[in-house]
Motif scaffolding. Structure first.
Motif, PDB file in Angstrom:
ATOM      1  N   GLY A  72       0.749   6.674   8.844  1.00 46.80           N
ATOM      2  CA  GLY A  72       2.019   6.938   9.512  1.00 46.80           C
ATOM      3  C   GLY A  72       2.554   8.319   9.206  1.00 46.80           C
ATOM      4  N   PHE A  73       2.389   8.754   7.958  1.00 45.77           N
ATOM      5  CA  PHE A  73       2.825  10.094   7.551  1.00 45.77           C
ATOM      6  C   PHE A  73       2.081  11.169   8.331  1.00 45.77           C
ATOM      7  CE2 PHE A  73       1.950  13.752   4.742  1.00 45.77           C
ATOM      8  CZ  PHE A  73       3.246  14.206   4.520  1.00 45.77           C
ATOM      9  N   GLU A  74       0.770  11.026   8.435  1.00 45.37           N
ATOM     10  CA  GLU A  74      -0.026  12.020   9.167  1.00 45.37           C
ATOM     11  C   GLU A  74       0.321  12.029  10.653  1.00 45.37           C
ATOM     12  OE1 GLU A  74      -4.236  12.791   7.654  1.00 45.37           O
ATOM     13  OE2 GLU A  74      -3.952  10.684   7.102  1.00 45.37           O
ATOM     14  N   ALA A  75       0.613  10.868  11.211  1.00 46.26           N
ATOM     15  CA  ALA A  75       0.958  10.813  12.634  1.00 46.26           C
ATOM     16  C   ALA A  75       2.326  11.412  12.906  1.00 46.26           C
ATOM     17  CB  ALA A  75       0.924   9.365  13.114  1.00 46.26           C
ATOM     18  N   HIS A  76       3.192  11.373  11.922  1.00 45.76           N
ATOM     19  CA  HIS A  76       4.580  11.819  12.108  1.00 45.76           C
ATOM     20  C   HIS A  76       4.736  13.331  11.962  1.00 45.76           C
ATOM     21  CE1 HIS A  76       8.933  11.446  12.162  1.00 45.76           C
ATOM     22  NE2 HIS A  76       9.012  12.104  11.017  1.00 45.76           N
ATOM     23  N   HIS A  77       3.831  13.962  11.212  1.00 43.58           N
ATOM     24  CA  HIS A  77       3.985  15.381  10.909  1.00 43.58           C
ATOM     25  C   HIS A  77       2.813  16.189  11.465  1.00 43.58           C
ATOM     26  CE1 HIS A  77       7.365  14.680   8.178  1.00 43.58           C
ATOM     27  NE2 HIS A  77       6.681  13.683   7.663  1.00 43.58           N
ATOM     28  N   ASP A  78       3.114  17.404  11.919  1.00 45.07           N
ATOM     29  CA  ASP A  78       2.094  18.351  12.345  1.00 45.07           C
ATOM     30  C   ASP A  78       1.658  19.129  11.110  1.00 45.07           C
ATOM     31  OD1 ASP A  78       0.413  20.007  13.708  1.00 45.07           O
ATOM     32  OD2 ASP A  78       1.994  21.237  14.608  1.00 45.07           O
ATOM     33  N   LEU A  79       0.621  18.656  10.440  1.00 43.22           N
ATOM     34  CA  LEU A  79       0.225  19.183   9.141  1.00 43.22           C
ATOM     35  C   LEU A  79      -0.755  20.339   9.295  1.00 43.22           C
ATOM     36  CD1 LEU A  79      -0.359  15.769   7.331  1.00 43.22           C
ATOM     37  CD2 LEU A  79       1.677  17.217   7.217  1.00 43.22           C
ATOM     38  N   PRO A  80      -0.605  21.395   8.484  1.00 42.37           N
ATOM     39  CA  PRO A  80      -1.576  22.493   8.509  1.00 42.37           C
ATOM     40  C   PRO A  80      -2.933  22.041   8.000  1.00 42.37           C
ATOM     41  CG  PRO A  80       0.001  22.777   6.711  1.00 42.37           C
ATOM     42  CD  PRO A  80       0.489  21.624   7.530  1.00 42.37           C
ATOM     43  N   GLY A  81      -3.941  22.869   8.249  1.00 43.24           N
ATOM     44  CA  GLY A  81      -5.312  22.497   7.932  1.00 43.24           C
ATOM     45  C   GLY A  81      -5.555  22.158   6.479  1.00 43.24           C
ATOM     46  N   ASP A  82      -4.966  22.928   5.557  1.00 42.24           N
ATOM     47  CA  ASP A  82      -5.227  22.657   4.139  1.00 42.24           C
ATOM     48  C   ASP A  82      -4.637  21.321   3.718  1.00 42.24           C
ATOM     49  OD1 ASP A  82      -2.609  23.540   4.383  1.00 42.24           O
ATOM     50  OD2 ASP A  82      -2.644  24.753   2.568  1.00 42.24           O
ATOM     51  N   VAL A  83      -3.488  20.950   4.291  1.00 38.25           N
ATOM     52  CA  VAL A  83      -2.888  19.653   3.967  1.00 38.25           C
ATOM     53  C   VAL A  83      -3.717  18.529   4.580  1.00 38.25           C
ATOM     54  CG1 VAL A  83      -0.837  18.206   4.184  1.00 38.25           C
ATOM     55  CG2 VAL A  83      -0.588  20.662   3.786  1.00 38.25           C
ATOM     56  N   GLN A  84      -4.235  18.753   5.791  1.00 39.58           N
ATOM     57  CA  GLN A  84      -5.087  17.740   6.410  1.00 39.58           C
ATOM     58  C   GLN A  84      -6.322  17.482   5.555  1.00 39.58           C
ATOM     59  OE1 GLN A  84      -5.959  18.366  10.596  1.00 39.58           O
ATOM     60  NE2 GLN A  84      -3.940  19.238  10.971  1.00 39.58           N
ATOM     61  N   GLU A  85      -6.897  18.547   5.001  1.00 37.68           N
ATOM     62  CA  GLU A  85      -8.062  18.380   4.125  1.00 37.68           C
ATOM     63  C   GLU A  85      -7.696  17.602   2.864  1.00 37.68           C
ATOM     64  OE1 GLU A  85      -9.706  22.191   3.306  1.00 37.68           O
ATOM     65  OE2 GLU A  85     -10.239  22.609   5.401  1.00 37.68           O
ATOM     66  N   ALA A  86      -6.532  17.911   2.292  1.00 39.43           N
ATOM     67  CA  ALA A  86      -6.087  17.192   1.100  1.00 39.43           C
ATOM     68  C   ALA A  86      -5.824  15.727   1.428  1.00 39.43           C
ATOM     69  CB  ALA A  86      -4.834  17.852   0.523  1.00 39.43           C
ATOM     70  N   MET A  87      -5.248  15.463   2.590  1.00 40.36           N
ATOM     71  CA  MET A  87      -5.000  14.085   3.006  1.00 40.36           C
ATOM     72  C   MET A  87      -6.311  13.334   3.231  1.00 40.36           C
ATOM     73  SD  MET A  87      -1.726  13.374   3.071  1.00 40.36           S
ATOM     74  CE  MET A  87      -1.871  11.805   3.946  1.00 40.36           C
ATOM     75  N   ALA A  88      -7.310  14.019   3.787  1.00 42.06           N
ATOM     76  CA  ALA A  88      -8.605  13.377   4.004  1.00 42.06           C
ATOM     77  C   ALA A  88      -9.246  12.992   2.675  1.00 42.06           C
ATOM     78  CB  ALA A  88      -9.528  14.305   4.800  1.00 42.06           C
ATOM     79  N   ALA A  89      -9.139  13.870   1.680  1.00 44.44           N
ATOM     80  CA  ALA A  89      -9.682  13.563   0.362  1.00 44.44           C
ATOM     81  C   ALA A  89      -8.936  12.387  -0.275  1.00 44.44           C
ATOM     82  CB  ALA A  89      -9.594  14.794  -0.537  1.00 44.44           C
ATOM     83  N   ARG A  90      -7.614  12.368  -0.102  1.00 44.03           N
ATOM     84  CA  ARG A  90      -6.822  11.250  -0.631  1.00 44.03           C
ATOM     85  C   ARG A  90      -7.195   9.947   0.072  1.00 44.03           C
ATOM     86  NH1 ARG A  90      -1.936   9.313  -2.831  1.00 44.03           N
ATOM     87  NH2 ARG A  90      -0.864   7.861  -1.438  1.00 44.03           N
ATOM     88  N   ARG A  91      -7.363  10.009   1.390  1.00 41.33           N
ATOM     89  CA  ARG A  91      -7.737   8.812   2.144  1.00 41.33           C
ATOM     90  C   ARG A  91      -9.092   8.278   1.679  1.00 41.33           C
ATOM     91  NH1 ARG A  91      -6.713  10.785   6.556  1.00 41.33           N
ATOM     92  NH2 ARG A  91      -8.732  11.588   7.202  1.00 41.33           N
ATOM     93  N   SER A  92     -10.028   9.180   1.426  1.00 43.43           N
ATOM     94  CA  SER A  92     -11.340   8.764   0.943  1.00 43.43           C
ATOM     95  C   SER A  92     -11.238   8.092  -0.423  1.00 43.43           C
ATOM     96  CB  SER A  92     -12.270   9.979   0.865  1.00 43.43           C
ATOM     97  OG  SER A  92     -13.547   9.619   0.373  1.00 43.43           O
ATOM     98  N   ALA A  93     -10.412   8.671  -1.305  1.00 38.84           N
ATOM     99  CA  ALA A  93     -10.228   8.081  -2.632  1.00 38.84           C
ATOM    100  C   ALA A  93      -9.556   6.716  -2.539  1.00 38.84           C
ATOM    101  CB  ALA A  93      -9.400   9.025  -3.508  1.00 38.84           C
ATOM    102  N   LEU A  94      -8.577   6.589  -1.643  1.00 38.25           N
ATOM    103  CA  LEU A  94      -7.918   5.295  -1.458  1.00 38.25           C
ATOM    104  C   LEU A  94      -8.894   4.251  -0.910  1.00 38.25           C
ATOM    105  CD1 LEU A  94      -4.389   6.155   0.005  1.00 38.25           C
ATOM    106  CD2 LEU A  94      -4.851   4.770  -2.024  1.00 38.25           C
ATOM    107  N   THR A  95      -9.770   4.674  -0.007  1.00 39.51           N
ATOM    108  CA  THR A  95     -10.738   3.737   0.565  1.00 39.51           C
ATOM    109  C   THR A  95     -11.732   3.285  -0.497  1.00 39.51           C
ATOM    110  OG1 THR A  95     -10.505   4.849   2.705  1.00 39.51           O
ATOM    111  CG2 THR A  95     -12.377   3.377   2.447  1.00 39.51           C
ATOM    112  N   ASP A  96     -12.143   4.214  -1.384  1.00 36.57           N
ATOM    113  CA  ASP A  96     -12.985   3.829  -2.514  1.00 36.57           C
ATOM    114  C   ASP A  96     -12.256   2.838  -3.418  1.00 36.57           C
ATOM    115  OD1 ASP A  96     -14.990   5.512  -1.635  1.00 36.57           O
ATOM    116  OD2 ASP A  96     -14.453   7.154  -2.995  1.00 36.57           O
TER     117      ASP A  96
END
Length: 311
Positions: A232-256
């Motif tokens: 929901g946070f990612e859908a709500h905000h227009d995030l710059p590329g570096d934040v998107q990469e950090a969010m992707a890494a966090r999402r991967s860690a959460l999925t693990d």
């Protein structure tokens, strides 16, 4: 208008609430303390009311809603320039708020380092100034420094001060659906809305992590809620590329972490094949079995009577 409104959300904290309130009242700034009793079945509210100080107000919720709901109620009642959150079994060190206001008076968020006291372990310090690498903290670094179930403390443990008008202007509040990770999400939302975050080189908050506390019981439903909140946070905000990469890494860690939590539940139910399948779908989840819980689960599988802890 006080300098700081201190919000203490409390549930079954009859034995610790007076100490937490005392640490708040001892701060040398103009303040108010708002205790929000989250429908405790014990004497938490009475213990808070027994503190004889006009700066203390006690609100009682009719139903238990969790930390986010209780804190939102406190935020709505706050009148201070800044809002500080204090958990009902934690404490402020003397001079904490004065140091924060001195070095972060022009900021929208002020964050300092914390001491973590955990049952069975020596106290340790989460040095936010060192982690941030400077006097400010931006969204990219904040997300990057919040990898769930990392073998180090994350900045989600911190308890920032928020400028009340910034929260009000941007309509920010705690996500009532989260019972773990609610602090992280509010901070991320504020930074995504352009908040200026000052990092104070001071260790002013004492976080007491009890064995069996909700933050020590990261289970499947908690991780699923965190993943949904992040989406929901990612859908709500227009995030710059570096934040998107950090969010992707966090999402991967959460999925693990989710795969690990599923495996733990299956092991506790003695479903070895289902547990193995959960880990095989996310092989990196196996790293979490290096934690002490791994040894206890092994004992469980060998028929030891000791129950495994809830993940």
């Amino acid at each position: 208008m006080p300098d700081v409104s201190i919000i203490i959300a409390a549930y079954c904290a009859e034995g610790s609430i007076a100490t937490s309130i005392a640490s708040a009242l001892a701060q040398d700034v103009d303040l108010e303390v708002i205790v929000v009793d989250d429908a405790s079945p014990d004497g938490t509210a009475d213990a808070a009311r027994a503190v004889d100080d006009p700066r203390v107000r006690v609100l009682q919720l009719p139903d238990n809603g969790g930390p986010g709901v209780a804190r939102n109620s406190g935020f709505a009642a706050a009148t201070g320039t800044f809002i500080a959150v204090l958990d009902a079994d934690d404490a402020f060190r003397p001079g904490r708020l004065a140091a924060c206001l001195k070095h972060g008076a022009d900021a929208d968020i002020i964050v300092d380092s914390i001491t973590i006291e955990e049952t069975g372990h020596p106290p340790r310090t989460l040095d936010v100034a060192e982690a941030a690498g400077g006097p400010t903290l931006d969204l990219c670094d904040y997300v990057r420094l919040n990898s769930p179930m990392a073998q180090k403390d994350t900045l989600g443990y911190t308890k920032p001060l928020f400028r009340r008008t910034f929260l009000d202007t941007n309509g920010l509040h705690y996500d009532p659906m989260l019972r773990i990770g609610e602090d992280y999400l509010l901070m991320a939302e504020a930074l995504a809305c352009g908040a200026r975050c000052a990092v104070v080189d001071n260790t002013g908050y004492v976080y007491r992590r009890r064995a069996g506390s909700i933050s020590a019981r990261l289970g499947v439903r908690h991780i699923e809620a965190m993943l949904a909140a992040d989406a929901g946070f990612e859908a709500h905000h227009d995030l710059p590329g570096d934040v998107q990469e950090a969010m992707a890494a966090r999402r991967s860690a959460l999925t693990d972490a989710l795969a690990f939590a599923v495996a733990v539940e299956q092991l506790k139910a003695r479903r070895l094949m289902a547990a193995t399948a959960a880990v095989l779908r996310r092989p990196r989840a196996a790293i979490h079995f290096r934690y002490p819980i791994g040894a206890r689960l092994n004992r469980l599988l060998r028929g030891n009577a000791e129950p495994a802890p809830t993940a």
